[in-house]
Design a protein around this motif. Sequence first.
Motif, PDB file in Angstrom:
ATOM      1  N   VAL A 127      27.238  38.419  48.152  1.00 48.33           N
ATOM      2  CA  VAL A 127      27.987  39.032  49.357  1.00 48.33           C
ATOM      3  C   VAL A 127      27.948  38.065  50.380  1.00 48.33           C
ATOM      4  CG1 VAL A 127      27.719  40.879  50.793  1.00 48.33           C
ATOM      5  CG2 VAL A 127      27.101  41.363  48.552  1.00 48.33           C
ATOM      6  N   ARG A 233      36.035  41.405  51.325  1.00 51.36           N
ATOM      7  CA  ARG A 233      34.663  41.182  51.138  1.00 51.36           C
ATOM      8  C   ARG A 233      33.892  41.923  50.246  1.00 51.36           C
ATOM      9  NH1 ARG A 233      31.228  42.417  55.977  1.00 51.36           N
ATOM     10  NH2 ARG A 233      31.253  44.453  54.876  1.00 51.36           N
ATOM     11  N   ASP A 234      34.008  43.307  50.347  1.00 52.39           N
ATOM     12  CA  ASP A 234      33.323  44.458  49.606  1.00 52.39           C
ATOM     13  C   ASP A 234      33.774  44.562  48.079  1.00 52.39           C
ATOM     14  OD1 ASP A 234      31.894  44.370  51.956  1.00 52.39           O
ATOM     15  OD2 ASP A 234      32.489  46.598  52.454  1.00 52.39           O
ATOM     16  N   ALA A 237      32.819  41.275  46.174  1.00 57.81           N
ATOM     17  CA  ALA A 237      31.400  41.486  45.595  1.00 57.81           C
ATOM     18  C   ALA A 237      31.383  42.549  44.728  1.00 57.81           C
ATOM     19  CB  ALA A 237      30.645  41.388  47.064  1.00 57.81           C
TER      20      ALA A 237
END
Length: 395
Positions: A127, A233-234, A237
């Motif tokens: 992350v 981003r989330d 990841a």
Amino acid sequence: MSNAPRIDIDVSEFWKDPYPTLSRLRRDTPIAHINQLGSTVLCGRDDIFACEKMIDVFSSDQPTGLMTKLMGQNMMRKDGEAHLKERQPFFKAVSPKAVATQWLEQFRAHADALISSLPNDGHADFVADIALPFSAECLKSITGLTNMRYQDMNAWSQGMIDGISNYTGDPAAEARCHEATAGIDAAIDDMLPVLERHPNLSLLSTMVASGMPMDSVRANIKLAISGGQNEPRDAIAGTTWALLDDPDQLAAVRKGDASWLNAFEEYARWISPIGMVPRRIAKSWSIRDVRFDEGDRIFLFYSSANRDESYFDRADSFDVKRDTSKSVAFGAGPHFCAGAWASRAMVAEVALPQMFARLTNLRITDRNAVKLGGWAFRGLLSLPVAWNEVKARTS
């Protein structure tokens, strides 16, 4: 005030995992007023899908809403012509054509630089060390704010996310949001003369060239940062975690039985990075036996709609072969995410295939350390991984 049934929840437990509560709500009270959130919530996919399009009733215009108060009134908080007037120049910068001709190769360059900097036989928090800087570097390019550090892009995005989801009134979260918006305004001020001399297809340059008022330009740049950083981003990841945690799912993608885009779209359905959107009741309305009064605050729970058992078999399971066409992960009405094509390219065309191709034997090193959090916005907090070798870029 809505006459929906009143219920209580444990907010801390809801933040850790909202899905058990949402499942009960769908089953027992799909429209309910949650006392701790001060809002009536809609949990069924049919209701949400229909209400998203009824802007004359379920209005995005929320003068007293957290986003408007803390970030300015952006296009997400406008309806009808006012929304379209700002969406059109914004969309010009992130349309499918712009993504293909302007941004895709820059995304690949950012991925190559990041992956090439990683050591052989390495380990990292996926992350913080991989998904975060990649998403932020891409967003710097798209917004035109290439003068900021990727760490600031992420911190300011998170500060705004924390602020606009601060329904319990935490003063520290509000203060962080103010710090973030001030930092973004300063970065915009620094870049305006640069882009005036060298205009490009970035959001800042495109919106300024359109004649959009600067208050709206600033508000929409903040909107792009608040969603354009945390969501890719989330998703990067999270999809990586989901695939590594289930070798059969990863094997299906590697064999071509499903695509990287299928994996990304299924993750966005399964763990909705945007868990809900708020709306204001613009005029009295009823859905079946539930009455809404003008001025009521409503939360449309995408995360619940995306696990509605009426549409998704084994809805709590991650399945890359699933038909996700009924998902509302990107919205369902006129406010459908304008950055959806950029996000799909960033995640499914670049990040996932590049990282799985170049980081050999990519694996989770401590499953007990994998943590998720959030309900309005949800994502991984940590993902410890390791790999054996970093291969060179092949295309």
